[in-house]
Design an enzyme around this catalytic site. Structure first.
Site, PDB file in Angstrom:
ATOM      1  N   GLY A 193     -18.954   7.581   0.073  1.00 25.13           N
ATOM      2  CA  GLY A 193     -18.071   7.934  -1.034  1.00 25.13           C
ATOM      3  C   GLY A 193     -18.272   6.974  -2.196  1.00 25.13           C
ATOM      4  O   GLY A 193     -19.383   6.497  -2.450  1.00 25.13           O
ATOM      5  N   GLY A 222     -20.050   6.908   5.708  1.00 23.62           N
ATOM      6  CA  GLY A 222     -19.128   7.211   4.602  1.00 23.62           C
ATOM      7  C   GLY A 222     -19.782   6.819   3.288  1.00 23.62           C
ATOM      8  O   GLY A 222     -19.879   5.641   2.946  1.00 23.62           O
ATOM      9  N   LYS A 259       0.867  -1.176   0.000  1.00 27.33           N
ATOM     10  CA  LYS A 259       0.000   0.000   0.000  1.00 27.33           C
ATOM     11  C   LYS A 259       0.904   1.225   0.000  1.00 27.33           C
ATOM     12  O   LYS A 259       2.058   1.144   0.407  1.00 27.33           O
ATOM     13  CB  LYS A 259      -0.855  -0.012   1.278  1.00 27.33           C
ATOM     14  CG  LYS A 259      -2.109   0.775   1.201  1.00 27.33           C
ATOM     15  CD  LYS A 259      -3.296  -0.043   0.733  1.00 27.33           C
ATOM     16  CE  LYS A 259      -4.525   0.840   0.667  1.00 27.33           C
ATOM     17  NZ  LYS A 259      -5.691   0.129   0.170  1.00 27.33           N
ATOM     18  N   VAL A 284     -17.505   3.845  -2.653  1.00 26.05           N
ATOM     19  CA  VAL A 284     -18.040   2.516  -2.319  1.00 26.05           C
ATOM     20  C   VAL A 284     -19.383   2.649  -1.600  1.00 26.05           C
ATOM     21  O   VAL A 284     -20.360   1.970  -1.948  1.00 26.05           O
ATOM     22  CB  VAL A 284     -17.050   1.729  -1.425  1.00 26.05           C
ATOM     23  CG1 VAL A 284     -17.627   0.360  -1.080  1.00 26.05           C
ATOM     24  CG2 VAL A 284     -15.699   1.588  -2.103  1.00 26.05           C
TER      25      VAL A 284
HETATM   26  P1  NAD Z   1     -14.066   7.758  -0.630  1.00 30.27           P
HETATM   27  O1  NAD Z   1     -12.966   8.710  -0.299  1.00 30.27           O
HETATM   28  O2  NAD Z   1     -14.702   7.832  -1.970  1.00 30.27           O
HETATM   29  O3  NAD Z   1     -15.244   7.896   0.443  1.00 30.27           O
HETATM   30  C1  NAD Z   1     -15.032   8.021   1.808  1.00 30.27           C
HETATM   31  C2  NAD Z   1     -16.216   8.811   2.364  1.00 30.27           C
HETATM   32  O4  NAD Z   1     -16.105   8.801   3.785  1.00 30.27           O
HETATM   33  C3  NAD Z   1     -16.244  10.273   1.910  1.00 30.27           C
HETATM   34  O5  NAD Z   1     -17.533  10.611   1.460  1.00 30.27           O
HETATM   35  C4  NAD Z   1     -15.863  11.042   3.177  1.00 30.27           C
HETATM   36  O6  NAD Z   1     -16.460  12.319   3.239  1.00 30.27           O
HETATM   37  C5  NAD Z   1     -16.409  10.125   4.247  1.00 30.27           C
HETATM   38  N1  NAD Z   1     -15.786  10.295   5.563  1.00 30.27           N
HETATM   39  C6  NAD Z   1     -14.502  10.566   5.876  1.00 30.27           C
HETATM   40  N2  NAD Z   1     -14.358  10.653   7.201  1.00 30.27           N
HETATM   41  C7  NAD Z   1     -15.583  10.425   7.754  1.00 30.27           C
HETATM   42  C8  NAD Z   1     -16.092  10.368   9.068  1.00 30.27           C
HETATM   43  N3  NAD Z   1     -15.294  10.578  10.126  1.00 30.27           N
HETATM   44  N4  NAD Z   1     -17.402  10.089   9.245  1.00 30.27           N
HETATM   45  C9  NAD Z   1     -18.222   9.870   8.195  1.00 30.27           C
HETATM   46  N5  NAD Z   1     -17.792   9.921   6.919  1.00 30.27           N
HETATM   47  C10 NAD Z   1     -16.506  10.196   6.700  1.00 30.27           C
HETATM   48  O7  NAD Z   1     -13.477   6.297  -0.341  1.00 30.27           O
HETATM   49  P2  NAD Z   1     -14.007   4.924  -0.935  1.00 30.27           P
HETATM   50  O8  NAD Z   1     -13.219   4.591  -2.144  1.00 30.27           O
HETATM   51  O9  NAD Z   1     -15.485   4.926  -0.965  1.00 30.27           O
HETATM   52  O10 NAD Z   1     -13.512   3.911   0.202  1.00 30.27           O
HETATM   53  C11 NAD Z   1     -14.167   3.843   1.463  1.00 30.27           C
HETATM   54  C12 NAD Z   1     -13.419   2.896   2.386  1.00 30.27           C
HETATM   55  O11 NAD Z   1     -13.355   1.602   1.795  1.00 30.27           O
HETATM   56  C13 NAD Z   1     -11.953   3.298   2.639  1.00 30.27           C
HETATM   57  O12 NAD Z   1     -11.609   2.950   3.947  1.00 30.27           O
HETATM   58  C14 NAD Z   1     -11.170   2.438   1.667  1.00 30.27           C
HETATM   59  O13 NAD Z   1      -9.856   2.172   2.101  1.00 30.27           O
HETATM   60  C15 NAD Z   1     -12.000   1.171   1.677  1.00 30.27           C
HETATM   61  N6  NAD Z   1     -11.868   0.376   0.452  1.00 30.27           N
HETATM   62  C16 NAD Z   1     -12.162   0.933  -0.746  1.00 30.27           C
HETATM   63  C17 NAD Z   1     -12.017   0.164  -1.894  1.00 30.27           C
HETATM   64  C18 NAD Z   1     -12.371   0.730  -3.239  1.00 30.27           C
HETATM   65  O14 NAD Z   1     -12.489  -0.042  -4.206  1.00 30.27           O
HETATM   66  N7  NAD Z   1     -12.570   2.014  -3.368  1.00 30.27           N
HETATM   67  C19 NAD Z   1     -11.589  -1.167  -1.802  1.00 30.27           C
HETATM   68  C20 NAD Z   1     -11.330  -1.711  -0.546  1.00 30.27           C
HETATM   69  C21 NAD Z   1     -11.465  -0.921   0.581  1.00 30.27           C
END
Ligand code: NAD
Length: 366
Positions: A196, A194, A94, A198
């Site tokens: 975002g 969250g 990572k 996902v």
């Molecule tokens: P993203 O950045 O698109 O979304 C994250 C969301 O969380 C954002 O909307 C942000 O405003 C919100 N957030 C941040 N801090 C917060 C808090 N304290 N309380 C509430 N909301 C909060 O990220 P993503 O790509 O959707 O990924 C989300 C999680 O899943 C991450 O931890 C990431 O590591 C994990 N993940 C993602 C993937 C992927 O394919 N994108 C794969 C495996 C794991």
């Protein structure tokens, strides 16, 4: 040499890297620094027994460089187990870039980062994580082939997030089957923390199945948008962990299950996308189990994204991506049943499967 590390509430002595609490026999840690572009990044390579270390790059405004180091140590370790339990021939790695993705990410910085990735000759392969877009990986691709998660028109498998969301949905349904005797989420109340890349797609899957979704996020505009689009309720209390829900889906950042939160949860299932949801994986997995809460191990159910990017290396198609991701349902159910049968936590049951696969490969390679 030792340095003093100031962590909240306590001052402790530790060797700068090998003494970090999150250090777990990582193979290599690379510090990348470039004055011209302002790049400060750390690449963590945890284990390469099963293959090259693949894992996304996170750009985050860390409170300190120690926080960034600990994050990359924890995240890269998690990737090792994610790839292993999913049956992929990949190791765990990572990267983190220190800075605000909204204001400090430039094409020059991304390309410079790509050059550092390239200097590792394929031992580490990057992809997107929080703070990154497919377009950023396209930029990295201009300086190195060791990148996945690039756009479909450039030969990539595209945005992995919808596949991750589908895998999480599968894991959540398996946890529901185990806990409630039915995998149907109709009528179940789910808190998605969250929303975002996902989280939003997860909201869509749950809503389509008739589940009632409550959303929380620090981004007010996203809350409005997602609530309007799917009819989800916005959580307006002070503490989302006490929300009256059946399922808690952490989809923001990690360590939201910690000493302050585990005892407040009203949910009977924890199943979400965030990496490293448990602040202390052994302790908090046990505490959840003792409270009768089913925890679907994060590194198992959020593997859809890595399945998607692995397709770029192994050249398998979308049908195979979705088949492998759907399989998360069976694996999760198996792990939950094993944990019950053996009286161990679900985290431990998943970890053992991953460790056994790595040990077998190591023995075969000798
Ligand atoms: P993203 O950045 O698109 O979304 C994250 C969301 O969380 C954002 O909307 C942000 O405003 C919100 N957030 C941040 N801090 C917060 C808090 N304290 N309380 C509430 N909301 C909060 O990220 P993503 O790509 O959707 O990924 C989300 C999680 O899943 C991450 O931890 C990431 O590591 C994990 N993940 C993602 C993937 C992927 O394919 N994108 C794969 C495996 C794991």
């Amino acid at each position: 040499m030792t340095v003093d590390i100031l962590s909240p509430g306590k001052l402790k002595k530790a060797s700068p890297v090998f003494g970090q609490t999150s250090f777990n026999d990582h193979e290599q840690i690379v510090f990348c620094n470039d004055k011209d572009t302002g790049l400060k990044a750390i690449i963590g390579i945890h284990n390469t027994v099963l293959g090259p270390a693949l894992g996304g790059t996170r750009m985050w405004n860390y409170a300190s460089e120690w926080d960034a180091l600990n994050d990359v140590l924890r995240l890269s370790r998690g990737m090792t187990f994610k790839a292993a339990i999913t049956g992929l021939n990949l190791g765990g790695g990572k990267a983190v870039i220190i800075g605000d993705a909204k204001s400090e990410k430039t094409p020059e910085l991304m390309k410079r980062f790509g050059e550092f990735v390239h200097s590792l000759s394929g031992k580490y392969i990057t992809a997107e994580d929080v703070g990154m877009e497919t377009a950023d990986m396209d930029l990295v691709r201009t300086v190195t082939p060791y990148v996945t998660g690039i756009s479909e028109d450039k030969g990539g498998a595209g945005n992995p997030s919808p596949v991750t969301a589908y895998g999480v949905f599968m894991g959540m349904k398996a946890a529901a089957q185990f806990t409630y005797g039915s995998n149907n989420l109709e009528g179940k109340k789910v808190l998605v923390e969250g929303i975002g890349h996902v989280g939003e797609v997860l909201v869509e899957h749950i809503t389509n199945e008739g589940g009632e979704v409550i959303i929380s996020d620090i981004n007010e505009a996203r809350l409005e948008e997602v609530s309007k689009k799917y009819g989800a309720t916005v959580y307006r209390g002070n503490d989302p962990y006490i929300a009256d829900v059946d399922i808690y889906a952490p989809c923001a950042l990690g360590a939201t299950i910690n000493d302050d939160t585990f005892h407040k949860l009203n949910a009977t299932i924890v199943a979400g996308a965030a990496n490293n949801q448990l602040a202390d994986e052994n302790k908090h997995a046990l505490l959840l189990q003792e409270r009768g809460i089913t925890y679907a191990p994060d590194f198992l159910i959020n593997a859809g994204g890595i399945i998607n990017v692995y397709a770029e290396l192994e050249k398998y198609d979308r049908h195979e991506i979705m088949r492998k991701t759907e399989n998360i349902y069976d694996t999760t159910l198996e792990i939950l049943n094993t944990s019950e049968m053996r009286g161990i936590t679900t985290h431990q049951a998943a970890l053992e499967v991953a460790l056994e696969r790595i040990a077998a490969r190591k023995a075969a390679n000798k």
